[in-house]
Motif scaffolding. Structure first.
Motif, PDB file in Angstrom:
ATOM      1  N   CYS A  16     -69.019  26.548   4.797  1.00 19.58           N
ATOM      2  CA  CYS A  16     -68.689  27.855   5.480  1.00 19.58           C
ATOM      3  C   CYS A  16     -68.720  27.580   6.848  1.00 19.58           C
ATOM      4  O   CYS A  16     -67.802  27.914   7.639  1.00 19.58           O
ATOM      5  CB  CYS A  16     -69.410  29.084   5.021  1.00 19.58           C
ATOM      6  N   HIS A  17     -69.639  26.969   7.306  1.00 22.18           N
ATOM      7  CA  HIS A  17     -70.030  26.842   8.782  1.00 22.18           C
ATOM      8  C   HIS A  17     -69.370  25.910   9.530  1.00 22.18           C
ATOM      9  O   HIS A  17     -69.356  25.520  10.666  1.00 22.18           O
ATOM     10  CB  HIS A  17     -71.434  27.014   9.042  1.00 22.18           C
ATOM     11  N   GLY A  18     -68.931  24.771   8.642  1.00 24.72           N
ATOM     12  CA  GLY A  18     -68.077  23.665   9.424  1.00 24.72           C
ATOM     13  C   GLY A  18     -69.065  22.305   9.465  1.00 24.72           C
ATOM     14  O   GLY A  18     -70.016  22.576   9.236  1.00 24.72           O
ATOM     15  N   GLY A  31     -64.796  26.162  11.060  1.00 17.35           N
ATOM     16  CA  GLY A  31     -63.402  26.039  11.320  1.00 17.35           C
ATOM     17  C   GLY A  31     -62.794  27.647  11.162  1.00 17.35           C
ATOM     18  O   GLY A  31     -61.471  27.856  11.035  1.00 17.35           O
ATOM     19  N   GLY A  32     -63.719  28.545  11.347  1.00 22.00           N
ATOM     20  CA  GLY A  32     -63.264  29.903  11.614  1.00 22.00           C
ATOM     21  C   GLY A  32     -63.393  31.063  10.474  1.00 22.00           C
ATOM     22  O   GLY A  32     -63.509  32.126  10.725  1.00 22.00           O
ATOM     23  N   ILE A  33     -63.913  30.451   9.249  1.00 22.59           N
ATOM     24  CA  ILE A  33     -64.318  31.421   8.101  1.00 22.59           C
ATOM     25  C   ILE A  33     -65.718  31.867   8.352  1.00 22.59           C
ATOM     26  O   ILE A  33     -65.968  33.028   7.599  1.00 22.59           O
ATOM     27  CB  ILE A  33     -64.110  30.820   6.688  1.00 22.59           C
ATOM     28  N   ALA A  34     -66.508  31.244   9.232  1.00 28.26           N
ATOM     29  CA  ALA A  34     -67.798  31.968   9.364  1.00 28.26           C
ATOM     30  C   ALA A  34     -68.353  31.473  10.568  1.00 28.26           C
ATOM     31  O   ALA A  34     -67.731  30.702  11.516  1.00 28.26           O
ATOM     32  CB  ALA A  34     -68.731  31.310   8.456  1.00 28.26           C
ATOM     33  N   MET A  60     -72.428  36.197   3.086  1.00 27.80           N
ATOM     34  CA  MET A  60     -73.227  35.062   2.999  1.00 27.80           C
ATOM     35  C   MET A  60     -74.233  35.192   2.185  1.00 27.80           C
ATOM     36  O   MET A  60     -74.933  36.098   2.172  1.00 27.80           O
ATOM     37  CB  MET A  60     -73.875  34.407   4.398  1.00 27.80           C
ATOM     38  N   PRO A  61     -74.556  34.179   1.079  1.00 26.99           N
ATOM     39  CA  PRO A  61     -75.769  34.426  -0.012  1.00 26.99           C
ATOM     40  C   PRO A  61     -76.928  34.348   0.656  1.00 26.99           C
ATOM     41  O   PRO A  61     -77.063  33.459   1.712  1.00 26.99           O
ATOM     42  CB  PRO A  61     -75.284  33.426  -0.903  1.00 26.99           C
ATOM     43  N   PRO A  62     -77.930  34.734   0.250  1.00 23.22           N
ATOM     44  CA  PRO A  62     -79.283  34.577   0.748  1.00 23.22           C
ATOM     45  C   PRO A  62     -79.908  32.929   0.291  1.00 23.22           C
ATOM     46  O   PRO A  62     -79.459  32.460  -0.745  1.00 23.22           O
ATOM     47  CB  PRO A  62     -80.262  35.532   0.154  1.00 23.22           C
ATOM     48  N   PHE A  63     -80.632  32.365   1.172  1.00 21.96           N
ATOM     49  CA  PHE A  63     -81.118  31.098   0.870  1.00 21.96           C
ATOM     50  C   PHE A  63     -82.631  30.927   0.765  1.00 21.96           C
ATOM     51  O   PHE A  63     -83.255  30.104   0.254  1.00 21.96           O
ATOM     52  CB  PHE A  63     -80.640  30.151   1.617  1.00 21.96           C
TER      53      PHE A  63
END
Ligand code: HEC
Length: 136
Positions: free
Chosen positions: A67-69, A75-78, A110-113
């Motif tokens: 998500c964060h590249g 790349g823009g999604i996050a 965003m899911p929790p980690f």
């Protein structure tokens, strides 16, 4: 046979590419890092720790890059995490998101980690992210 070959190809290319298909958190081996207990802290106990940054780089590739590249270049999604504030205030925001993720109106952004990976892995990722920081 084809499936096995594909799997082998993906595995040998490395974790960064494989991460794109993964949706479940990938375990992170943090045994080389000093223990920091179960109670979540709000400031990075590993800041500047090269070993932590190394572990964090790989953990990021497996869990966050899709998500964060790759290399944290979004790349823009996050959001692009290179712009996160350095130091304590950035730490607080980082660990909040890492632990709980982000959801609004029943939609998970965003899911929790926190539970899946634990705080040692979280702070290792943060240590690496600080090495990627930019203001540009
Ligand atoms: C399924 C996609 C996805 C994954 C995987 C993901 N994130 Fe996120 N993350 C997002 C989105 C989308 C946002 C923006 C949330 C919002 O707008 O509320 C975000 C926000 C954040 C923020 C806050 C950034 C800011 O500028 O406010 C941090 C820090 C963060 N993520 C860290 C991580 C870390 C570390 C991982 C891996 C352990 C990770 N994320 C995995 C999608 C993801």
């Amino acid at each position: 046979m084809l499936a096995a070959a594909t799997l082998l190809a993906v595995t040998s290319v490395g974790t960064r590419l494989a991460a794109h298909g993964d949706v479940t958190p990938q375990p992170v081996d943090t045994s080389a890092l000093p223990d920091i207990g179960d109670k979540w802290v709000t400031h990075n106990p590993y800041r500047g720790n090269a070993k932590a940054a190394e572990i964090g780089k790989s953990a990021f590739g497996q869990n966050c890059a899709r998500c964060h590249g790759l290399d944290a270049i979004s790349g823009g999604i996050a959001p692009d995490l290179r712009y996160l504030e350095l130091g304590d205030s950035g730490d607080e925001w980082f660990v909040q998101r890492f632990q709980h993720g982000s959801s609004r109106d029943g939609k998970v952004y965003m899911p929790p980690f926190g539970e899946a990976l634990g705080q040692k892995a979280g702070w290792a990722i943060r240590s690496w992210l600080e090495t990627r920081h930019t203001d540009d």
